[in-house]
Write a protein that holds these residues in place. Structure first.
Motif, PDB file in Angstrom:
ATOM      1  N   GLU A   1       0.820  -1.209   0.000  1.00  0.00           N
ATOM      2  CA  GLU A   1       0.000   0.000   0.000  1.00  0.00           C
ATOM      3  C   GLU A   1       0.857   1.264   0.000  1.00  0.00           C
ATOM      4  O   GLU A   1       0.517   2.261  -0.636  1.00  0.00           O
ATOM      5  CB  GLU A   1      -0.921  -0.008   1.222  1.00  0.00           C
ATOM      6  N   ASN A   2       1.973   1.221   0.714  1.00  0.00           N
ATOM      7  CA  ASN A   2       2.823   2.410   0.845  1.00  0.00           C
ATOM      8  C   ASN A   2       4.087   2.341  -0.009  1.00  0.00           C
ATOM      9  O   ASN A   2       5.015   3.119   0.206  1.00  0.00           O
ATOM     10  CB  ASN A   2       3.220   2.600   2.315  1.00  0.00           C
ATOM     11  N   THR A   3       4.118   1.422  -0.963  1.00  0.00           N
ATOM     12  CA  THR A   3       5.319   1.246  -1.779  1.00  0.00           C
ATOM     13  C   THR A   3       5.779   2.528  -2.460  1.00  0.00           C
ATOM     14  O   THR A   3       6.973   2.858  -2.409  1.00  0.00           O
ATOM     15  CB  THR A   3       5.105   0.138  -2.824  1.00  0.00           C
ATOM     16  N   PRO A   4       4.894   3.303  -3.128  1.00  0.00           N
ATOM     17  CA  PRO A   4       5.365   4.535  -3.781  1.00  0.00           C
ATOM     18  C   PRO A   4       6.040   5.495  -2.802  1.00  0.00           C
ATOM     19  O   PRO A   4       7.074   6.097  -3.119  1.00  0.00           O
ATOM     20  CB  PRO A   4       4.087   5.139  -4.366  1.00  0.00           C
ATOM     21  N   ARG A   5       5.493   5.623  -1.600  1.00  0.00           N
ATOM     22  CA  ARG A   5       6.070   6.534  -0.607  1.00  0.00           C
ATOM     23  C   ARG A   5       7.419   6.004  -0.110  1.00  0.00           C
ATOM     24  O   ARG A   5       8.366   6.772   0.064  1.00  0.00           O
ATOM     25  CB  ARG A   5       5.099   6.717   0.564  1.00  0.00           C
ATOM     26  N   HIS A   6       7.525   4.702   0.105  1.00  0.00           N
ATOM     27  CA  HIS A   6       8.798   4.109   0.510  1.00  0.00           C
ATOM     28  C   HIS A   6       9.837   4.264  -0.608  1.00  0.00           C
ATOM     29  O   HIS A   6      11.019   4.507  -0.350  1.00  0.00           O
ATOM     30  CB  HIS A   6       8.616   2.631   0.848  1.00  0.00           C
ATOM     31  N   PHE A   7       9.385   4.104  -1.833  1.00  0.00           N
ATOM     32  CA  PHE A   7      10.261   4.261  -2.998  1.00  0.00           C
ATOM     33  C   PHE A   7      10.815   5.679  -3.039  1.00  0.00           C
ATOM     34  O   PHE A   7      12.023   5.899  -3.208  1.00  0.00           O
ATOM     35  CB  PHE A   7       9.462   3.936  -4.255  1.00  0.00           C
ATOM     36  N   LEU A   8       9.940   6.660  -2.872  1.00  0.00           N
ATOM     37  CA  LEU A   8      10.358   8.063  -2.875  1.00  0.00           C
ATOM     38  C   LEU A   8      11.354   8.329  -1.753  1.00  0.00           C
ATOM     39  O   LEU A   8      12.380   8.993  -1.962  1.00  0.00           O
ATOM     40  CB  LEU A   8       9.135   8.974  -2.714  1.00  0.00           C
ATOM     41  N   LYS A   9      11.063   7.812  -0.574  1.00  0.00           N
ATOM     42  CA  LYS A   9      11.951   8.045   0.565  1.00  0.00           C
ATOM     43  C   LYS A   9      13.346   7.485   0.302  1.00  0.00           C
ATOM     44  O   LYS A   9      14.356   8.118   0.635  1.00  0.00           O
ATOM     45  CB  LYS A   9      11.353   7.412   1.825  1.00  0.00           C
ATOM     46  N   SER A  10      13.414   6.318  -0.325  1.00  0.00           N
ATOM     47  CA  SER A  10      14.704   5.716  -0.641  1.00  0.00           C
ATOM     48  C   SER A  10      15.486   6.566  -1.633  1.00  0.00           C
ATOM     49  O   SER A  10      16.694   6.772  -1.485  1.00  0.00           O
ATOM     50  CB  SER A  10      14.501   4.309  -1.219  1.00  0.00           C
ATOM     51  N   VAL A  11      14.793   7.087  -2.640  1.00  0.00           N
ATOM     52  CA  VAL A  11      15.449   7.896  -3.672  1.00  0.00           C
ATOM     53  C   VAL A  11      15.950   9.218  -3.095  1.00  0.00           C
ATOM     54  O   VAL A  11      17.099   9.623  -3.321  1.00  0.00           O
ATOM     55  CB  VAL A  11      14.494   8.154  -4.856  1.00  0.00           C
ATOM     56  N   VAL A  12      15.101   9.905  -2.333  1.00  0.00           N
ATOM     57  CA  VAL A  12      15.512  11.185  -1.751  1.00  0.00           C
ATOM     58  C   VAL A  12      16.671  10.975  -0.778  1.00  0.00           C
ATOM     59  O   VAL A  12      17.604  11.788  -0.722  1.00  0.00           O
ATOM     60  CB  VAL A  12      14.320  11.878  -1.047  1.00  0.00           C
TER      61      VAL A  12
END
Length: 222
Positions: free
Chosen positions: A5-16
């Protein structure tokens, strides 16, 4: 990357997180260098050879970003404002101490999809709307659409800086629970973004087994 459910947000956090590299030397970070490169190009295009005031630099940055070829619903002026605040604070305070450190960390947190308090949000250029608050009263990106906006804007600024946004997702074979949602979100990003390169890596046999398992499950459900 864990919860589907939160994959996009976790993905963004990893990139930033990778773009600020531990928050030790922000002036050496890819995030700072990206905005700095954009500003250098603006100065060259405008033939500006003298120092600019912070107000003039912000004005020129804002004007330049208005010509980015993205649909209006995929542009978010607040993101540009926050990114410039990051550049400005780091540029004027290289050692990042005291209140400036709190502001810069809040910027990184917000860009990562984490919540920040109301006062700090206003300090870094965000005027929160009622829908910007989460259940804990913190200001954060509302949904995956706003998460996507961050990625699109980062890629657009990289293009303005004469670069591409390259994201490598390693050990993808260990993301069994979230790989489908990650693939779906990544597919949407690639559809909407012309300056993004996504590379996945993992154990070939494990990835093949995941694909075959997914195909088999799809076939049984029909």
């Amino acid at each position: 990357l864990v919860s589907s459910e939160n994959t996009p947000r976790h993905f963004l956090k990893s990139v930033v997180s990778m773009m600020v590299e531990g928050r030790v030397s922000f002036q050496d970070s890819p995030l700072y260098e990206m905005v700095h490169s954009v500003m250098r190009r603006i100065r060259n295009q405008k033939r500006i050879s003298t120092p600019m005031t912070p107000q003039k630099a912000r004005q020129l940055f804002t004007e330049a970003t208005q010509s980015i070829p993205l649909r209006r619903d995929r542009l978010n002026g607040i993101v540009f404002k926050v990114l410039f605040s990051f550049f400005e604070k780091v540029n004027m305070n290289p050692e990042i101490r005291g209140p400036v450190s709190e502001d810069v960390n809040a910027i990184v947190d917000w860009l990562s999809g984490d919540g920040i308090d109301d006062e700090r949000a206003k300090q870094i250029g965000i005027t929160p709307q009622p829908s910007d608050y989460d259940a804990d009263g913190l200001v954060r990106l509302r949904d995956n659409h706003q998460v996507e906006q961050i990625f699109l804007i980062l890629a657009a600024l990289c293009h303005m800086a004469g670069r591409a946004l390259l994201i490598l997702i390693d050990q993808v074979d260990n993301m069994r629970e979230s790989v489908c949602s990650l693939a779906e979100f990544s597919h949407a990003l690639l559809d909407h973004c012309q300056n993004l390169l996504l590379i996945t890596a993992g154990v070939k046999e494990s990835i093949k087994a995941m694909i075959e398992g997914s195909t088999s499950s799809s076939g049984k459900s029909m």
